[in-house]
Scaffold this motif. Sequence first.
Motif, PDB file in Angstrom:
ATOM      1  N   VAL A   4     -29.197   4.845  17.594  1.00 29.81           N
ATOM      2  CA  VAL A   4     -29.011   4.159  16.312  1.00 29.81           C
ATOM      3  C   VAL A   4     -29.885   4.812  15.250  1.00 29.81           C
ATOM      4  CG1 VAL A   4     -29.340   1.981  15.074  1.00 29.81           C
ATOM      5  CG2 VAL A   4     -28.371   1.981  17.387  1.00 29.81           C
TER       6      VAL A   4
ATOM      7  N   SER B 237     -27.892   5.382   9.872  1.00 34.58           N
ATOM      8  CA  SER B 237     -28.714   4.526  10.721  1.00 34.58           C
ATOM      9  C   SER B 237     -29.005   3.159  10.099  1.00 34.58           C
ATOM     10  CB  SER B 237     -30.035   5.241  11.032  1.00 34.58           C
ATOM     11  OG  SER B 237     -30.932   4.382  11.681  1.00 34.58           O
ATOM     12  N   GLU B 238     -29.345   3.129   8.814  1.00 34.80           N
ATOM     13  CA  GLU B 238     -29.722   1.855   8.191  1.00 34.80           C
ATOM     14  C   GLU B 238     -28.542   0.889   8.161  1.00 34.80           C
ATOM     15  OE1 GLU B 238     -32.156   0.197   4.275  1.00 34.80           O
ATOM     16  OE2 GLU B 238     -31.379   2.268   4.276  1.00 34.80           O
TER      17      GLU B 238
ATOM     18  N   THR C 188     -27.901  -0.451  11.656  1.00 36.84           N
ATOM     19  CA  THR C 188     -28.902  -1.473  11.991  1.00 36.84           C
ATOM     20  C   THR C 188     -28.468  -2.836  11.469  1.00 36.84           C
ATOM     21  OG1 THR C 188     -30.701   0.159  11.981  1.00 36.84           O
ATOM     22  CG2 THR C 188     -31.324  -2.152  11.697  1.00 36.84           C
TER      23      THR C 188
ATOM     24  N   TRP D 259     -27.671  -6.053  13.934  1.00 42.47           N
ATOM     25  CA  TRP D 259     -28.637  -7.162  13.962  1.00 42.47           C
ATOM     26  C   TRP D 259     -28.648  -8.025  12.691  1.00 42.47           C
ATOM     27  CZ3 TRP D 259     -30.285  -2.216  15.737  1.00 42.47           C
ATOM     28  CH2 TRP D 259     -30.454  -2.135  17.129  1.00 42.47           C
TER      29      TRP D 259
ATOM     30  N   TRP E 113     -35.778  -1.863   8.900  1.00 42.72           N
ATOM     31  CA  TRP E 113     -35.490  -0.432   9.083  1.00 42.72           C
ATOM     32  C   TRP E 113     -36.409   0.365   8.171  1.00 42.72           C
ATOM     33  CZ3 TRP E 113     -33.911   3.808   6.195  1.00 42.72           C
ATOM     34  CH2 TRP E 113     -33.408   4.898   6.927  1.00 42.72           C
TER      35      TRP E 113
ATOM     36  N   ILE F 112     -36.586  -0.874  13.217  1.00 41.39           N
ATOM     37  CA  ILE F 112     -36.098   0.425  13.676  1.00 41.39           C
ATOM     38  C   ILE F 112     -36.779   1.507  12.854  1.00 41.39           C
ATOM     39  CG2 ILE F 112     -34.080   1.914  13.971  1.00 41.39           C
ATOM     40  CD1 ILE F 112     -33.943  -0.527  15.712  1.00 41.39           C
TER      41      ILE F 112
ATOM     42  N   ALA G  13     -28.166  -3.174  21.193  1.00 38.65           N
ATOM     43  CA  ALA G  13     -27.820  -1.812  20.777  1.00 38.65           C
ATOM     44  C   ALA G  13     -26.980  -1.107  21.833  1.00 38.65           C
ATOM     45  CB  ALA G  13     -29.100  -1.019  20.500  1.00 38.65           C
TER      46      ALA G  13
END
Length: 700
Positions: free
Chosen positions: A152, A158-159, A162, A166, A172, A200, A227
């Motif tokens: 992730v 990625s952000e 995330t 979640w 993040w 993260i 994840a």
Amino acid sequence: MEKVKTFKYVDYLWDESKAASFGDDQVALFLYRSNILGADLRITNYGGGNTSCKTIEKDPLNNEEVEIMWVKGSGGDIGTLTRKGIAGLYTERLRNLKNVYQGLEDEDRMVGLFDHCIFDLESKAPSIDTPLHGLLPFKHIDHLHPDALIAVAAAKDSEEITKEIWGDTMGWVPWQRPGFDLGLQLEKCLADNPGIRGIILGSHGLFTWGETSYECYMNSLEVIEMASEYIAKKIEENAQVFGGQKVESLPAEERKNKAAQLMPLLRGLASSENRMVGHFTDSNVVLEYINSNDLERLAPMGTSCPDHFLRTKIQPLVLALDKNEDLSDSKAVLDKLNPLFEQYRQEYKDYYETCKHPNSPAMRDPNPVIIIYPGVGMFSFSKDKQTTRVANEFYVNAINVMRGAEAISEYTSLPRQEAFDIEYWLLEEAKLQRMPKEKPLSRKIAIVTGAGGGIGQAIADKMVAEGAVVVFTDLNQEAVESVTAKYNKDQAVAVTCDVTDEEAIANAFKEAVLAFGGVDIIVHSAGLAISKSLEDTTTKDWDLLENVLVKGQFLMAKSGASIMKKQNLGGDIVNIASKNGLVAGPNNVAYGTAKAAQQHMTRLLAAELAADKIRVNVVNPDGVIVGSKIWEGTWAEGRAKANGISVEELPAFYAKRNLLNEIILPEDIANGVFACVAILDKSTGNIINVDGGMANAFPR
């Protein structure tokens, strides 16, 4: 509290009765949590991640209660973490360092200031991640590198991912080199997102927490599970993992045969600056990646997580060899491999020269750590078996990360400069300089025959104690497995081997190569003794002695020397003969002749193999009664009869007859072998007598 114990993608290892045994000892519970987290390689690899807890203790200076943070120290491993491996710091002092922090250029100085926050004077050196734990308020914190979370973190978007997984329950933070400022970023992320369960770190990993050790543990597992489940669904939707298969794997046995043929050549090339120990894997996870269409695109990108590339180097070497390549002609294969290694070394030098700073440490070994052979498997080479196995495991983690990130969207790696700044960080260099001095036989691979007991076992044990990795071989499977039980697979392996059987010896060397990459030291210690007069000696007696002592030595040297020549690193062959090869005694025609043959074969081999820097020497024991397997049989009776004494009188008799009046033990023979391979590095064709001094056995 109801204990949730059902997870699909991680192992729930919390044992309530075990945890209860620690009572209210929060440090013990933190160590317990660390150990069970580290036991699952999907959660974090050896040496990866760190954990902490905060407790209230009495300050010895003023007897007031203060908050202390206990955190994994520098260079430790959470899976094996003990009280000795943690640092204890005053939390308030650590947080007060914010008042003197002067920005990113001040990171190295800050690490030195951690020492001024030490509470427990027996603390391990605090790691660079210490402020990441200290600036967060939670009592228990886990910083982990699970494959799923790094996938992730390493995904292009990625952000957004995330948030998708979640929602608003996870924070993040973009990629940033570990240090004090990253701790500040975590603190800010929490302040901006109160109530989150974790954070993260872009391209890096995961931070989770809890009020108790158990709550922290469960939080970590639940976040990783979410994840993992998300990625599993994405992979299921994507029929072409890594772009589909480009190369079909060879059958399993053929893969191992190819690996055994190739590893000594790879080891020699990878050891151009420092001798290395090898590891091989052909797991399904590895084969799926190395046989894929996307290998050519992904491999040069390198890994994303700092913990990964610090152990695997910035990228692997992919061999341009067909899986069906004929590897029997070593010179022809080397002609193909040499340019590949030269190109890799040059690219690594270019990477260093392009990215280095005025104060960067000198360039490290430019050889690859990870080597990929499509259709066959993956090799790794490093200073010892544990390090190379862990490097291999970390690259498998990197494969899992790439698979997950590609399934999510697109894999991204760290920019080369960022990677360099971590690899050549002065603090990382300081950690390397703190490593203990290597043992005399570190980086060496030894194989010892007759290692199931007696002299052979003592020799093999000595090799391990002095840093070598060792293949213990013996005709007796139960015995050799028993004597290696005290070692782990990173130190020694047991192989059943009949030294009179050429195929068995070939298999023993194959096992040595697959386990460790090659061989540097061969000790032929397998033996037996028969003491009979000429009239009583049978052809069966004669053949048995000649086959075990002489033929066995010949076959061991023949197979072993061919591997040593492939490596081009030189080597040592040490043969255990006897005083009886030099002294004419009664009732000893078959044994004495065989021992004399061993001694002269050693001279012949020393002359022949010297051009390849392979040294061949003899150690001559005498009267090794205590602890020797030979003396358990009829040999003792025969020698007692020949000397006109009882069996019980033999130890004293043999001690009195040598010049030093010493009883010779198996450990003494082991020391003689050690001298040959570790000290007398310009000696070959010699006989080292370990007999307490027998004038009639002086070789010159």
